[in-house]
Design a protein around this motif. Structure first.
Motif, PDB file in Angstrom:
ATOM      1  N   SER B  93       0.827  -1.212   0.000  1.00 26.71           N
ATOM      2  CA  SER B  93       0.000   0.000   0.000  1.00 26.71           C
ATOM      3  C   SER B  93       0.861   1.260   0.000  1.00 26.71           C
ATOM      4  CB  SER B  93      -0.886   0.000   1.249  1.00 26.71           C
ATOM      5  OG  SER B  93      -0.065   0.095   2.390  1.00 26.71           O
ATOM      6  N   ASP B 127      -6.434  10.256   0.910  1.00 25.72           N
ATOM      7  CA  ASP B 127      -7.321   9.221   0.357  1.00 25.72           C
ATOM      8  C   ASP B 127      -6.554   8.031  -0.215  1.00 25.72           C
ATOM      9  OD1 ASP B 127      -9.246  11.004   1.001  1.00 25.72           O
ATOM     10  OD2 ASP B 127      -9.523  11.762  -1.041  1.00 25.72           O
ATOM     11  N   LEU B 128      -5.271   8.233  -0.481  1.00 23.83           N
ATOM     12  CA  LEU B 128      -4.488   7.168  -1.126  1.00 23.83           C
ATOM     13  C   LEU B 128      -3.864   6.199  -0.121  1.00 23.83           C
ATOM     14  CD1 LEU B 128      -2.518   9.257  -3.796  1.00 23.83           C
ATOM     15  CD2 LEU B 128      -4.731   8.142  -4.058  1.00 23.83           C
ATOM     16  N   ASN B 130      -4.477   3.706   1.821  1.00 23.36           N
ATOM     17  CA  ASN B 130      -4.594   2.246   1.779  1.00 23.36           C
ATOM     18  C   ASN B 130      -4.651   1.685   0.355  1.00 23.36           C
ATOM     19  OD1 ASN B 130      -4.648   1.931   4.626  1.00 23.36           O
ATOM     20  ND2 ASN B 130      -6.712   2.803   4.587  1.00 23.36           N
ATOM     21  N   LYS B 131      -4.423   2.542  -0.621  1.00 18.78           N
ATOM     22  CA  LYS B 131      -4.427   2.063  -2.013  1.00 18.78           C
ATOM     23  C   LYS B 131      -3.156   1.280  -2.308  1.00 18.78           C
ATOM     24  CE  LYS B 131      -7.093   4.600  -5.407  1.00 18.78           C
ATOM     25  NZ  LYS B 131      -6.981   5.443  -6.592  1.00 18.78           N
ATOM     26  N   THR B 132      -3.264   0.323  -3.216  1.00 21.71           N
ATOM     27  CA  THR B 132      -2.071  -0.401  -3.648  1.00 21.71           C
ATOM     28  C   THR B 132      -1.231   0.524  -4.523  1.00 21.71           C
ATOM     29  OG1 THR B 132      -3.415  -2.395  -3.656  1.00 21.71           O
ATOM     30  CG2 THR B 132      -1.278  -2.539  -4.738  1.00 21.71           C
ATOM     31  N   THR B 135      -1.184   0.671  -8.403  1.00 25.03           N
ATOM     32  CA  THR B 135      -2.413   1.027  -9.120  1.00 25.03           C
ATOM     33  C   THR B 135      -2.565   2.551  -9.244  1.00 25.03           C
ATOM     34  OG1 THR B 135      -3.761   1.057  -7.129  1.00 25.03           O
ATOM     35  CG2 THR B 135      -3.620  -1.043  -8.300  1.00 25.03           C
ATOM     36  N   LEU B 136      -1.614   3.309  -8.668  1.00 24.50           N
ATOM     37  CA  LEU B 136      -1.732   4.772  -8.681  1.00 24.50           C
ATOM     38  C   LEU B 136      -1.439   5.337 -10.076  1.00 24.50           C
ATOM     39  CD1 LEU B 136       0.262   5.659  -5.422  1.00 24.50           C
ATOM     40  CD2 LEU B 136      -2.212   5.372  -5.649  1.00 24.50           C
TER      41      LEU B 136
END
Lengths: 223, 216
Positions: B93, B127-128, B130-132, B135-136
């Motif tokens: 993440s 907002d990012l 916990n994003k992988t 994938t950004l």
């Protein structure tokens, strides 16, 4: 032929094959990763020579490796005192010698495709020595898994080493490949074909997994 | 008066027989924003990587606070960090990416969480969290990489074309962050651009490079 699938001995043979192959791959994986990592971090003539040696070693036939290990662990060999011949451990030693160059070569090929930015990112963030190796291996774990699966597929299907060093002893060192050779000689084609079918299933599953992992590797940009 | 944080003497970097970078003398003062400008292939990235010890250089060419970086790698690692033009996302993440360097420095998990939250807020990428990372988008990844570097609280930051792939709003945010680092936190920022200098107004010192040499 269907009845031969309900033979307990058949599953014992499959279990022996898979277990021996598993341990061989684990041991050779440790050496293979180490060798690949060292060669990958060298430059110039050392790097080229290391790669050339690994590729050459892959061409050695299994029976030759079996013979060399046999001469080392037989009664008159330098490790004769350990009574290793005709034991599962003897097969594991032979298969380990066989598959180290295979795993190292696949790893080297994978490592050379890894983006240089990975190494630079880890270094600039403060990884060094052990932490760098751990992080690098973690980031390239798909390449490592692919190499180990390739190695597993190589050892689970070999017959020369298992026959020479294991001796094809029933309930002890009899593997799928040695059993297929034996049963075919005896004329028991049902058992041979059943074992062959299981071997094909294992090989296909492994190849499917390797293909799946390589596809995944491309998706995340490490190739 | 500011101290010299990096100094370069008789630096020559070659690829085979081709000279990539030739610098006779160059100093970077501390607590300033240094802009390295030049066209593609002028040696900007090579210079920054060399200063961050990511490229091997000869002894006694680059000094961090008077110490030769080739024999003081640990000092360079602890006091400077480099961010790629196209950053590499580590598997995991955004939180993992930003916290990675802090974990290497054996900082407690509680402090790591606080620091990561602060930097996410500063760069407006909460907002990012916990994003992988892989994938950004390019712009999001750029900001994630800046956060990953800034959170380490180093003395010197090397940013390679930090605004090349972000939107106008994010350009302002990144430039404000660079000003904050230098003028509030007393850090040194060295960054590059290949764009026209008429669009760049954020620097205390400018180094113009062309074909591997400093030009006036």
């Amino acid at each position: 032929m269907v009845s031969s699938f309900f033979n307990a001995e058949l599953y014992q043979i499959v279990w022996t094959s898979v277990t021996i192959a598993f341990y061989s791959v684990i041991v050779s994986g440790i050496f293979g990763i180490l060798i690949a990592f060292i060669i990958d971090n060298t430059h110039g003539i050392v790097n080229k020579t290391g790669r050339a040696i690994l590729n050459s070693l892959m061409a050695i036939p299994t029976v030759v490796i079996g013979l060399l290990v046999y001469s080392a662990i037989s009664r008159s060999g330098i490790f004769g005192g350990f009574s290793l011949l005709y034991s599962p451990l003897a097969i594991i030693i032979g298969q380990t010698v066989l598959v180290i160059p295979v795993i190292s070569s696949v790893l080297l090929s994978g490592f050379s495709g890894v983006d240089i930015r990975l190494s630079e990112t880890l270094k600039t963030l403060g990884a060094n020595g052990f932490t760098y190796i751990v992080a690098y291996l973690y980031e390239t774990k798909i390449i490592i898994a692919t190499a180990l699966l390739t190695g597993f597929a190589r050892v689970v299907g070999e017959v020369g080493i298992s026959m020479m060093l294991g001796g094809n002893i029933r309930y002890y060192t009899r593997t799928m490949t040695t059993s297929i050779a034996l049963e075919t000689n005896k004329g028991d084609f049902k058992t041979s074909l059943s074992l062959a079918l299981i071997l094909i299933c294992i090989a296909l599953t492994i190849n499917f997994l390797v293909h799946f992992l390589i596809h995944d590797k491309k998706e995340i940009g490490t190739l | 008066m500011s101290d010299i944080v990096y100094s370069i003497e008789n630096l020559l970097i070659q690829s085979g027989k081709t000279s990539i970078l030739t610098i006779e003398n160059l100093n970077f003062k501390a607590q300033q924003i240094h802009l390295i400008a030049g066209p593609n292939g002028s040696g900007k990235t090579t210079l920054m990587k060399a200063m961050n010890n990511l490229i091997r250089v000869k002894k006694d060419c680059i000094f961090y606070k008077g110490k030769d970086i080739t024999i003081n790698n640990e000092i360079v690692r602890n006091n400077s960090v480099y961010v790629h033009q196209n950053p590499y996302p580590l598997k995991g993440s955004v939180y993992y990416n930003i916290s990675y360097g802090l974990k290497l420095r054996k900082i407690s998990e509680e402090i790591i969480q606080t620091k990561v939250d602060e930097i996410l807020y500063m760069l407006n990428i909460k907002d990012l969290k916990n994003k992988t990372a892989y994938t950004l988008s390019a712009g999001e990844l750029q900001k994630c990489a800046l956060a990953r570097a800034i959170v380490l609280d180093c003395e010197v930051f090397f940013f390679d074309e930090p605004v090349s792939s972000v939107d106008i709003k994010s350009v302002d945010c990144i430039k404000e962050t660079m000003q904050y680092l230098v003028y509030e936190r007393k850090k040194t920022v060295i960054y590059t651009t290949h764009q026209s200098l008429s669009t760049e107004n954020l620097y205390d010192n400018i180094i113009r490079l062309d074909t591997g040499r400093i030009v006036k």
